[in-house]
Every structure is written in C-alpha cells, then in structure tokens.
Design a protein around this motif. Structure first.
Motif, PDB file in Angstrom:
ATOM      1  N   GLU A 655       0.819  -1.356   0.284  1.00 48.30           N
ATOM      2  CA  GLU A 655       0.325   0.301   0.057  1.00 48.30           C
ATOM      3  C   GLU A 655       0.756   1.212   0.045  1.00 48.30           C
ATOM      4  O   GLU A 655       0.134   1.736  -0.696  1.00 48.30           O
ATOM      5  CB  GLU A 655      -0.968   0.225   1.083  1.00 48.30           C
ATOM      6  N   ALA A 656       2.336   1.240   0.589  1.00 45.61           N
ATOM      7  CA  ALA A 656       2.944   2.363   0.708  1.00 45.61           C
ATOM      8  C   ALA A 656       3.200   2.297  -0.504  1.00 45.61           C
ATOM      9  O   ALA A 656       3.862   3.767  -0.460  1.00 45.61           O
ATOM     10  CB  ALA A 656       4.404   2.153   1.963  1.00 45.61           C
ATOM     11  N   PHE A 657       4.002   1.769  -0.957  1.00 43.79           N
ATOM     12  CA  PHE A 657       4.575   1.595  -2.412  1.00 43.79           C
ATOM     13  C   PHE A 657       3.538   1.559  -3.645  1.00 43.79           C
ATOM     14  O   PHE A 657       4.121   3.176  -4.636  1.00 43.79           O
ATOM     15  CB  PHE A 657       4.862  -0.446  -2.699  1.00 43.79           C
ATOM     16  N   ASN A 658       2.596   1.622  -3.625  1.00 35.73           N
ATOM     17  CA  ASN A 658       1.829   2.512  -5.003  1.00 35.73           C
ATOM     18  C   ASN A 658       1.376   3.680  -3.871  1.00 35.73           C
ATOM     19  O   ASN A 658       0.471   4.609  -5.105  1.00 35.73           O
ATOM     20  CB  ASN A 658       0.014   1.609  -4.435  1.00 35.73           C
ATOM     21  N   ALA A 659       0.509   4.118  -3.062  1.00 37.59           N
ATOM     22  CA  ALA A 659       1.448   5.630  -2.474  1.00 37.59           C
ATOM     23  C   ALA A 659       2.704   6.495  -2.749  1.00 37.59           C
ATOM     24  O   ALA A 659       1.351   7.487  -3.735  1.00 37.59           O
ATOM     25  CB  ALA A 659       0.573   5.988  -1.314  1.00 37.59           C
ATOM     26  N   ASP A 660       3.460   6.051  -2.211  1.00 37.10           N
ATOM     27  CA  ASP A 660       4.796   6.864  -2.941  1.00 37.10           C
ATOM     28  C   ASP A 660       5.646   5.780  -2.612  1.00 37.10           C
ATOM     29  O   ASP A 660       6.191   5.557  -1.425  1.00 37.10           O
ATOM     30  CB  ASP A 660       4.884   8.273  -2.705  1.00 37.10           C
ATOM     31  N   LYS A 661       6.729   5.091  -3.848  1.00 39.15           N
ATOM     32  CA  LYS A 661       6.962   4.245  -3.181  1.00 39.15           C
ATOM     33  C   LYS A 661       8.484   4.828  -3.205  1.00 39.15           C
ATOM     34  O   LYS A 661      10.066   4.380  -2.952  1.00 39.15           O
ATOM     35  CB  LYS A 661       7.766   3.188  -5.165  1.00 39.15           C
ATOM     36  N   ASP A 662       9.067   5.990  -3.869  1.00 41.31           N
ATOM     37  CA  ASP A 662      10.107   7.045  -3.138  1.00 41.31           C
ATOM     38  C   ASP A 662      10.330   7.503  -2.074  1.00 41.31           C
ATOM     39  O   ASP A 662      11.441   7.539  -1.178  1.00 41.31           O
ATOM     40  CB  ASP A 662      10.661   8.525  -4.634  1.00 41.31           C
ATOM     41  N   ALA A 663       8.929   7.390  -1.408  1.00 37.36           N
ATOM     42  CA  ALA A 663       9.352   7.629   0.217  1.00 37.36           C
ATOM     43  C   ALA A 663       9.584   6.273   1.396  1.00 37.36           C
ATOM     44  O   ALA A 663       9.630   6.528   2.454  1.00 37.36           O
ATOM     45  CB  ALA A 663       8.083   8.156   1.218  1.00 37.36           C
ATOM     46  N   ILE A 664      10.088   4.927   0.676  1.00 37.60           N
ATOM     47  CA  ILE A 664      10.561   4.168   0.848  1.00 37.60           C
ATOM     48  C   ILE A 664      12.197   3.689   1.824  1.00 37.60           C
ATOM     49  O   ILE A 664      12.599   3.601   0.090  1.00 37.60           O
ATOM     50  CB  ILE A 664       9.294   2.511   0.317  1.00 37.60           C
ATOM     51  N   ASN A 665      12.502   3.120   2.187  1.00 38.66           N
ATOM     52  CA  ASN A 665      13.748   2.954   2.612  1.00 38.66           C
ATOM     53  C   ASN A 665      14.283   1.735   2.765  1.00 38.66           C
ATOM     54  O   ASN A 665      13.296   1.328   3.971  1.00 38.66           O
ATOM     55  CB  ASN A 665      14.369   3.944   3.427  1.00 38.66           C
ATOM     56  N   LEU A 666      13.907   0.487   2.173  1.00 39.70           N
ATOM     57  CA  LEU A 666      13.903  -0.472   2.335  1.00 39.70           C
ATOM     58  C   LEU A 666      15.728  -1.429   2.279  1.00 39.70           C
ATOM     59  O   LEU A 666      16.226  -2.183   3.308  1.00 39.70           O
ATOM     60  CB  LEU A 666      13.853  -1.411   1.808  1.00 39.70           C
ATOM     61  N   GLY A 667      16.816  -0.656   2.567  1.00 33.50           N
ATOM     62  CA  GLY A 667      17.792  -0.833   2.951  1.00 33.50           C
ATOM     63  C   GLY A 667      18.422  -1.746   1.625  1.00 33.50           C
ATOM     64  O   GLY A 667      17.674  -1.891   0.016  1.00 33.50           O
ATOM     65  N   ARG A 668      19.620  -2.110   1.419  1.00 36.80           N
ATOM     66  CA  ARG A 668      19.916  -2.877  -0.248  1.00 36.80           C
ATOM     67  C   ARG A 668      19.205  -3.908   0.002  1.00 36.80           C
ATOM     68  O   ARG A 668      19.239  -4.139  -1.098  1.00 36.80           O
ATOM     69  CB  ARG A 668      21.755  -2.486   0.376  1.00 36.80           C
ATOM     70  N   ASN A 669      19.305  -4.988   0.851  1.00 42.64           N
ATOM     71  CA  ASN A 669      19.088  -6.322   0.586  1.00 42.64           C
ATOM     72  C   ASN A 669      17.394  -6.442   1.594  1.00 42.64           C
ATOM     73  O   ASN A 669      17.257  -6.366   2.445  1.00 42.64           O
ATOM     74  CB  ASN A 669      19.835  -7.258   1.363  1.00 42.64           C
ATOM     75  N   VAL A 670      16.707  -7.657   0.666  1.00 45.70           N
ATOM     76  CA  VAL A 670      15.605  -7.083   1.599  1.00 45.70           C
ATOM     77  C   VAL A 670      14.641  -8.837   0.910  1.00 45.70           C
ATOM     78  O   VAL A 670      15.074  -9.940   0.442  1.00 45.70           O
ATOM     79  CB  VAL A 670      13.879  -6.839   0.500  1.00 45.70           C
ATOM     80  N   ALA A 671      14.424  -9.599   2.344  1.00 48.82           N
ATOM     81  CA  ALA A 671      14.268 -10.948   2.204  1.00 48.82           C
ATOM     82  C   ALA A 671      12.162 -10.670   2.273  1.00 48.82           C
ATOM     83  O   ALA A 671      11.777  -9.915   3.006  1.00 48.82           O
ATOM     84  CB  ALA A 671      14.420 -11.852   3.480  1.00 48.82           C
ATOM     85  N   VAL A 672      11.597 -12.056   1.776  1.00 45.55           N
ATOM     86  CA  VAL A 672      10.196 -11.770   1.780  1.00 45.55           C
ATOM     87  C   VAL A 672      10.142 -13.072   2.035  1.00 45.55           C
ATOM     88  O   VAL A 672       9.884 -13.878   1.354  1.00 45.55           O
ATOM     89  CB  VAL A 672       9.585 -11.414  -0.126  1.00 45.55           C
ATOM     90  N   VAL A 673       9.052 -12.899   3.304  1.00 44.87           N
ATOM     91  CA  VAL A 673       8.626 -14.640   3.840  1.00 44.87           C
ATOM     92  C   VAL A 673       7.163 -14.935   2.736  1.00 44.87           C
ATOM     93  O   VAL A 673       6.347 -13.755   3.682  1.00 44.87           O
ATOM     94  CB  VAL A 673       9.140 -14.649   5.269  1.00 44.87           C
ATOM     95  N   GLY A 674       7.514 -16.345   2.117  1.00 45.73           N
ATOM     96  CA  GLY A 674       5.989 -16.458   2.370  1.00 45.73           C
ATOM     97  C   GLY A 674       6.153 -17.301   0.260  1.00 45.73           C
ATOM     98  O   GLY A 674       6.903 -16.754  -0.259  1.00 45.73           O
TER      99      GLY A 674
END
Length: 1021
Positions: A655-674
C-alpha cells in the motif's frame, strides 16, 4: 459388479458396422471422414514392405481389438505393433488398469484375450484394412504392415500355442478365421462399390514378416539373446527387441525426473540393478547384429519399454505400475543417442516413448522409424490424433530405408529434450481438471472452464465472439456475470484455465487474455448504449467495503433494481486491487473503467468512512440490508527474533509502495517470507524501490509447493528475485537473517510434503528488511461488536446459500468471511448475496445478455470438429479463440479416449434434449480400463453412469448400470430396461411409444438406437 470381459465382434458384423456407420454418419468407429488420412507423397520401406506412413499404435490398448486397429488406420496409422501375447493368456487384471491423466501408467502388459482370440482379432483387422483401403481410397496394393509382439521367456515362446500364433501370422491361409473372413467378404460382395471377387481372393495370408520381442523387466541377458536367436534362425522373421529405460541407470533416471518436475515419481533401485546393464546390452546387440546379418534378417531395437514405478497413492490397484508418455521422452531419446553412439549410427531403431505431434518429425528425420504411440491416443482426440502426425510426416517421406542414423540431429534432439516445455512437468500440470459435478445419464456436455469459474462465466461463448471480432457482444456476455472485465482480464487467477480441455492437448486457451481483448475493444460501444438503471424497490442496501466483493454485490443489486450505496474507509473504490496490487501488474486506468461500469448501474459511493462501523447506524439511516465486505484487515505476525522493527507486513508495504514508492527505505537487501501471490508482488515491488539491490523469497518448502500462480513465479524470476528454498527465518540481527535449514518429509493433510527441521544446520542471508507475506487475518473484533458470530474454529456463521449472518438482513462475503481470497472468489460472494437480497425483495436477479447473441449452428459444429485432435499451442493471442474446443456444444471426450470404441455419440433428434449428441455406452466393447473416467470433466466415470447397451442377458443382469438389451431378434421392438433401480420389460409400438411408463428422454434415446442403429445391437445374432 460389471464384467470387464470384451466380446469379440464376428467379422461379418464388423464389416456391416463399418459400412452402416459410414453410410449414416460419415464416421467409422467414431473417426470422422474429415479425419481420414489420404496419402499425398511417396511411401516408405521397412523389412521389404511398403507403408504410407511410418507411424502407428504401439503394442497396447490400441491394437487389442479389430475395431481399434481400424480406427488407427483411418486416421493415419500404417504400422501396427499388435498387442503382445504370452503363454499366460487368461490373465485376471485388476481394473481400472490405465491412468493417463498426464504421463501414463498401466498395470496390464499383454492382451486380455486368449492367444487365439487375439489372433482372430488381428486377422479380422487385416481383412478390414484391405477392404477399407480399396473401398475408401481406391488402393489395390497394400501400403500398411502388421508387426507381431510376443513375450516373455523362451520356454513360453516355444510353447505350442504361442508357436501356433507366430506361425499363423506368418501364414494364416490354413486357419479357420482367415477362411471365414474371406468367405464372408465373398458372400457380401454386393455391399461394396470398389471391392471385387479378385481383390478379395488376392489378399495375402502372410500377415507378419516381423516381430517385436517384449521381455519382462529383470529378464536375464542370456535369455533375451537366446529368444532373439530363436526368432531369427528358427522362426526366420525380422526382429526388434524392446530395451528398457533402466539401461540408463537409477541415478540418471532419478536426476532426470527431479530436474524435469517429476520428483514425485517413486522408483525402485532394484528395478535397475536387476535389469539388463548397458554394457552387457551393447555387447549383446553387437553379437545379434552379426547373427541376423548372417541369416539375412533385419534386426534392431525398440526404444523403449515402459518404466516400472511404485504405486504410492493407490493410483491403480497393486504395488507396481508401468510409466509411459511425455515423461518417458527425455529418457528414451537419450537412450537412443547413447545406444546409437556405440554403433556410430548403424543401428535400426523403432521408437516409442513420448512421441507425439510436437516431436515426431524430428524423430523421423534422424532416420528412426517406425514410430509408435500410445499415451497421446489415450487423451482427448484419441485415434484422430494420428491424422496430424501423419500429415506432419507426409512431406518428409521418401521411399528409402535409412542406412544410418543422423547422429548430429539425434544428439541435438537428445540434448534439447530436458528443456522441451512439452515434456517438462510444471506446477500447473499438477492441478486436477476434474469438476465436482456428478455425471448425468443424458445431456452431459458442459464447459469445464465455465464450471471451474467461481462466477461461472460463459467462456466458450465470449471466446467465439472475440474470434469473430464481435467485441461488443463478447463484452456483453462477460459483464452479464462479471462486473470486472478489465480487472479479471488482467490479474484474475483464472480458475477457468486450470480446467480447460486443451490442457490435455498442449496448453490452456489463454482465456484471461481474450477477456481483456473483449474489454479493450468492446467497452466504449457497450457503455454508450448502456442506460442507467433506476431503482424499483424502496429497500435500500448499504455495502460496507468498496473492494471486489462489495462492488460485485452493488453491481448486481443495482442491476436488479435496488438503491445501493457503497461505503469505504479510503478515498476511492477498488479495495485491494486499487491500493495493494502494484501498478506494474494492472494499470489504474483499467480499474477505473470497471468502476465506471458499476457506477453506470446507478451505484452511489461514500468515501472516508470510519472503519469501526456500526451496522445499527446504517439501519438507522434507512438501509434495510447491509452487506459487509471489509476484507481481511489484519496482517499475520511473523514470529522472528531480533530487529523486529525491520520486519514489515507485505500488504502495508504494497500500500505504501502504491502511494509513493520513493518515500520507502528498505536498504540494499530484502527478504520476503512467504510463497503466495502477495509474496511475489511484494518481492517484485521491492526490486523497484530505490536502493534495493537484492530481493530474496524465503520459503520453508521448495518452489514447487509455493501457492503462488505459476505465471507469478515466472514473473518474479524474470525480474531477478532470488528464491531461497527450504529455509525458515529464525532471527534478524545487524543485517543478517538467520534461517533454519529444512528438508521435505512426508506429505501432510494438504498433500504437500511437510517441511522438517535439519537439526543444527542454518543459512545466513544479508538482509536489511524482512517483508512478511504469510497471510492476512479476519478482523473478528469489529464483526463481534456488530453481532456477527464465529464458530469454534473461527468460521463466520452464515447461511451457506445466501451468506446471511444471524443478524437479520445482514450479509457478509469475500475476505471478511473466508480470509485472503481471489478477486473472482470475492465477486462470487457478492453475487450470491445480491441474488439472495433480490429474491427477498421479489426482484429479478439479472444475468442475461443485453444482446440477442446467436451463432451459425451447423457451421459452428463443423468448426469444432475440425479443431478436435489437433495439437496447437498458443501462437497469436488474437487467434486464441480458434483453440477453444467449445465443450459446451460438443464434448464427446469419453468417446474419443476409449481405445475399444465402447462409448458412442448418438444424435437423438427429439425435442427436449440439450446436447447435439447423447453418449451410449456399449458394455460388450468395454474392458473397464478406466480411461474415460480419467478425462470426463465430471467426478463420475462414464462407463458406470451412461446409458448402456448390453448384448447379452447375463451381462445386463451382472451390471448395475442404467441400460437395456433387446430381446430375441429385436424385430418387435421389445427390450429389457434398468432404470431407477427397477428392471422392466418394455415394448415399442410402430411410433416409438412404450407399453410401460418410461422416462420420455430415455425412451426417445433407445427408440433412436432401435430404429436407426441396428448394427449396434445385432452383433451376436
């Protein structure tokens, strides 16, 4: 218990059947004249005999009876490997004995007839094919060949009865059946247009000049060699020897299956160690080549035999079954290359092992021939599949036997086999194409795609309209049941495509894509003509939630004449589709168009509503009915130690990505569980966030067990997501995600293999942020405050037919009722609730088309017939409708897949029948192999359910089937009938009326058989 014993049709009756059926319907044993193969190019030689094509049925169910061989011949087969015989010819084989749902398994390995009964069938077929080639095609010179098959040990082959069989096929002139067939044809010479006395008398009694030796798995090499030498020297006959896939070794076969998706196939290592070894086999073949050449006989190998595998899930009766079909192709073609390499290409190979329309030309161009098939014929289209294979080979034919194999082409084909999509097992191939519906006795044709769709879209209808470029009408058909043509045309989980009959040919019709074509090209014209509907009822409806379920309910309620207002906490409609699903999967413009369609129905919207709603407040405002469609509003918590502030729910992230993906800070490495679709969306979206370099999907099972759609997995891979399988997250600390290593144990209740901890083994991943995609939860608190109760296991208590809760006039559906679901599933609930409310208000629930849509009847049926038995993968999305088999109009699958032709298509031209044809089951031709049950889209087996014609009183009395048999000569229209568990004697008068009270449709069906199809029941007299 019904009998599984086939009754052999006497030769005069067989000929009458062929001629009468052709005269009446332009078919012979179900093969239509349009699928008859007519030779255009030169012939081919084998063992000094001439064939029009080098393709035919392998020794198996398709060469067991004369009618099977006839059906094969008509559609293009010219090489017939007759079903194997052996000394033990009174086998009791447990039934069903065939399972060809995808790769094929069988538990019968030789003819079910007595040896000389089989001999009679082959001689009858020999004469029948001579008659057909002359009568239908004007050919006087034989251009087909029979190849006998025997097993399994030398003592048995040397026994008097097997020897009599071999000698009889070498020269049948003195046998009773040969004389009977010849005499019968001479007596009925006036039935033919092109066959005369001289032609009948010149039919050769020399039926077979070649033989294929089939040896049991585990047969000693010395025994195999002794048998072949005996056949070549004593019987003086050209010989092929079947070689087993076990020659490749256990590790090779196991690894091949694992990397091609067949990891569930259970092998016995002893099947390989106890069988002929490769080096020994090569030396044996070298000696036998010399032996045969010295005796001026041809010798070669038949590749390959079936592969023994364990019966692990009671697929068939017993403990071991034999595998064939597309899964055998990479093994067989690589065995061919491995063996041929030992002989520098100087090895005669007869091929069988996953050959079909996709590879038969490449196999033939190597110099391999003949090519025999079985599994492909057991699938929809049946024998008629030969037509396409023969047509493919026709322009490649020349009149020469290949001296040596083209090793470069063979090597290339062998290497490419592992990546060939036609032979790999993908995740979607594991989904059953059966429906839960019970098979009716009459009027059974239905489109499984429509039944498989939660909202029962009329798929074949709109596919045909798209194909005819009637886009507005196609759009009309779609929106009669579906208010989301753009959304479901883009992101639907397409349950319809998992039921498509074309999956048993090649790949599903791309139904979803055709829906989008209709939406894009039919929307504007439809919307211009659509008038806003005015309410007809004073009862107002409040729909809480503007997601798919709420919108679907509002659409149908307004369409039915009710005043509807949709309330939502957000600033616009669309719910999960609008706010959660990323725009790289669906454009907001597409969503907007569906919302505009719903608004055009007269639906009102109010946004920014307090999510902590009160049903009492809505009722106080004058809403008589309330539909709760608030979705599953809580995120399931991931249990993990350490830096939990770096753990975020996948849904809030999206939901945050759809609203404004430039405002998100996830770092360099992301793990998605599922491993579901939300996990794929989150992973792909994360890759599009600034600063992210690596995204991992972490899953405790393997990718094969992920619940995400196959295409979503592919998209994630293509985007660069890295799949980390068999890992369970334990902790996140200082940028390191520590994961417990898992392995797959035994299957759990879901059928998926349970993940089991590998004690003491961990894997660490560099991870800055973890996105949890392990599901969303129903918000029970808000429901409870409104009096909506849940049971002990958390299930919301509703009327399952209407979705009404225990609160009067309050309904609930979608994710709010069942947890995370699909768009089309949510729409189903909205539709159900709308229908229930409209019925309460005594208003019409409208799902009819606006336009009066029609098709050209006979033209449509001809077009459907042309598409049958033709392998045609997706090539052009614009032409996809041309691949739809329109099962709602013509199914006939049970007739197509029956090797023995025991299920027949009978047109019953009487008012009241919904289908063009009705299916008649002929008990005497059925051996209960079970194949029709495998492919029938219903949950029942046609051979047990369909109206059955019996040839004898005993068979009638021994069977529980609804059915009948005619008494005496049937000249007076008298028959015995079993219907509604009652047996009665019934008699027709001259007009087809009965002296007993009989179901009108059943009486009409039997009357049609009696009046128009005498050859079906006058078989044994």
């Amino acid at each position: 218990m019904m009998s599984d014993k086939m009754i052999q049709i006497p030769f005069p009756k067989l000929v009458t059947w062929m001629l009468e059926e052709y005269k009446k319907t332009k078919t012979i044993f179900g093969v239509s004249e349009a699928k008859f193969f007519k030779k255009n190019n030169s012939d081919i030689q084998l063992f000094g005999e001439t064939m029009e094509t080098p393709v035919g049925p392998a020794a198996g169910p398709h060469t067991q009876l004369a009618q099977n061989i006839i059906a094969s011949y008509l559609s293009g087969s010219r090489f017939f490997e007759l079903k194997s015989v052996q000394i033990m010819d009174e086998l009791e084989i447990a039934k069903p004995c065939i399972l060809a749902e995808d790769e094929c398994y069988n538990t019968e390995w030789s003819t079910e007839l007595p040896i000389m009964g089989a001999f009679d069938e082959y001689v009858k077929a020999w004469f029948a094919l001579h008659i057909l080639q002359k009568e239908l095609f004007g050919q006087s010179e034989r251009r087909f060949m029979f190849n006998m098959s025997v097993g399994y040990d030398l003592k048995g082959i040397q026994s008097p009865k097997v020897d009599r069989f071999i000698e009889g096929l070498k020269d049948a002139s003195k046998t009773a059946i040969f004389k009977e067939c010849q005499a019968s044809l001479l007596e009925s010479i006036d039935k033919f247009k092109n066959v005369d006395k001289a032609y009948i008398e010149q039919i050769s009694p020399n039926i077979c000049t070649s033989i294929t030796l089939s040896t049991m798995h585990g047969c000693p090499p010395v025994e195999i060699e002794a048998i072949i030498k005996y056949l070549i020297s004593e019987k003086k006959i050209h010989t092929f020897v079947k070689m087993n896939p076990t020659l490749l070794g256990y590790e090779y076969v196991r690894n091949t299956f694992d990397k091609m998706g067949y990891n569930y196939i259970q092998l016995r290592e002893e099947s390989f160690t106890h069988d002929l070894q490769f080096a020994d086999g090569v030396e044996m073949l070298k000696r036998l080549k010399v032996f045969a050449k010295e005796r001026q006989k041809d010798f070669g190998v038949k590749l390959s035999n079936t592969l023994p595998v364990k019966i692990g899930k009671s697929e068939l009766p017993g403990e071991e079954m034999y595998m064939s079909g597309r899964s055998l192709y990479p093994l067989t073609i690589n065995l061919a290359y491995k063996l041929a390499s030992e002989f520098n290409g100087d090895l005669k190979i007869s091929y069988s092992g996953g050959a079909d329309a996709f590879n038969i030309d490449r196999i033939y161009e190597i110099g391999i021939q003949p090519i025999t098939v079985a599994t492909t014929l057991l699938k929809p289209g049946g024998y008629m599949r030969f037509k396409q294979m023969a047509d493919i080979l026709d322009p490649l034919m020349d009149n020469k036997e290949s001296a040596k194999l083209d090793m470069e082409k063979l090597k290339a084909l062998a290497e490419s086999a592992f990546a060939d999509a036609n032979h790999r097992k993908e995740k979607q191939d594991l989904i059953s194409r059966k429906t839960e519906l019970k098979l009716p006795v009459l009027d059974c044709f239905m489109a499984p795609c429509t039944v498989g769709c939660p909202i029962e879209q009329d798929v074949p209808e709109y596919l045909r309209l798209v194909g005819e470029k009637r886009y507005e009408e196609a759009f009309d058909v779609i929106v009669s049941k579906n208010p989301f043509p753009f959304i479901t045309g883009t992101i639907c989980t397409h349950n319809c495509m998992t039921k498509c009959t074309r999956l048993d040919y090649d790949e599903s019709v791309h139904i979803r894509g055709q829906k989008l074509v209709a939406a894009e090209k039919g929307y504007e014209a439809y919307m211009q003509k659509l008038l806003t509907i005015k309410p007809e009822s004073s009862g107002k409806v409040a729909v809480i939630g503007a997601g798919p379920s709420g919108l679907a309910a509002a659409y149908f309620l307004a369409k039915g004449g009710m005043e509807v207002t949709v309330f939502d906490k957000r600033e616009k409609a669309g719910g999960t589709v609008e706010f959660i699903i990323p725009d790289f999967r669906i454009s907001r413009e597409a969503i907007s168009k569906d919302i505009k369609l719903i608004e055009k129905m007269g639906v009102k919207f109010e946004f920014g509503i307090d999510p902590d709603f009160s049903i009492a407040d809505y009722k106080a405002k004058g809403f008589k009915y309330v539909y709760v469609a608030i979705g599953a509003g809580k995120t399931n918590t991931l249990s993990i130690q350490g830096d939990t502030d770096r753990v975020m729910g996948a849904i809030p992230f999206l939901e945050a990505f759809n609203a404004d993906k430039d405002a998100i800070n996830l770092g360099r490495n992301v793990a998605v569980v599922g491993g579901g679709n939300s996990a794929m969306d989150a992973a792909r979206a994360a890759l599009r966030v600034k600063g992210v370099e690596n995204v991992y999907i972490v899953y405790r099972r393997t990718k094969d067990y992920m619940p995400a759609d196959h295409e979503e997995l592919m998209f994630a891979e293509e985007d660069g997501v890295v799949f980390k399988e068999l890992l369970a997250p334990v902790s996140l600390s200082q940028g390191i995600l520590k994961c417990q290593k898992m392995e797959l144990g035994q299957p759990d209740a879901s059928g998926r293999r349970r993940p089991v901890t590998v004690e003491g083994v961990f894997e660490e991943l560099p991870v800055d942020t973890v996105l949890s995609a392990i599901g969303e939860l129903i918000d029970y608190d808000v429901l409870k405050r409104n009096g909506i109760e849940a049971g002990e296991k958390g299930e919301i208590i509703v009327n399952p037919e209407t979705l009404e809760t225990k609160v009067d006039n309050v309904y609930i559906g979608g994710d709010a009722l069942v947890g995370p679901w699909t768009v089309v599933g949510a729409a189903k609930h909205g539709t159900m609730a709308a229908k229930a409310i409209l019925e309460k208000e005594k208003l019409e629930f409208k799902q009819e088309y606006v336009n009066d849509i029609s098709f050209a009847g006979d033209k449509q049926l001809i077009e459907i017939a042309d598409k049958k038995a033709v392998m045609k993968p997706v090539a052009d999305n614009e032409m996809e409708s041309g691949r739809c088999l329109e099962c709602n109009k013509v199914c006939n699958i049970c007739a197509e897949v029956c090797p023995n032709r025991a299920n027949l298509m009978i047109p019953v031209n009487v008012k009241g029948f919904a289908n063009v044809n009705q299916i008649l089951h002929v008990d005497g031709m059925c051996n209960v192999c079970g194949n029709c049950g495998t492919f029938c889209p219903y949950s029942s087996e046609p051979y047990k359910v369909k109206l059955t014609l019996f040839w004898t009183e005993k068979d009638f009395m021994d069977s529980p089937n609804v059915g009948f048999y005619f008494l005496g000569e049937a000249s007076e229209g008298e028959f015995m009938l079993r219907w509604d568990d009652k047996i009665s004697k019934v008699k027709f008068d001259e007009s087809g009326n009965t002296n007993e009270s009989v179901d009108e449709k059943i009486a009409a069906f039997i009357w049609t058989v009696y009046k128009d199809y005498e050859y079906l029941y006058k078989v044994l007299n």
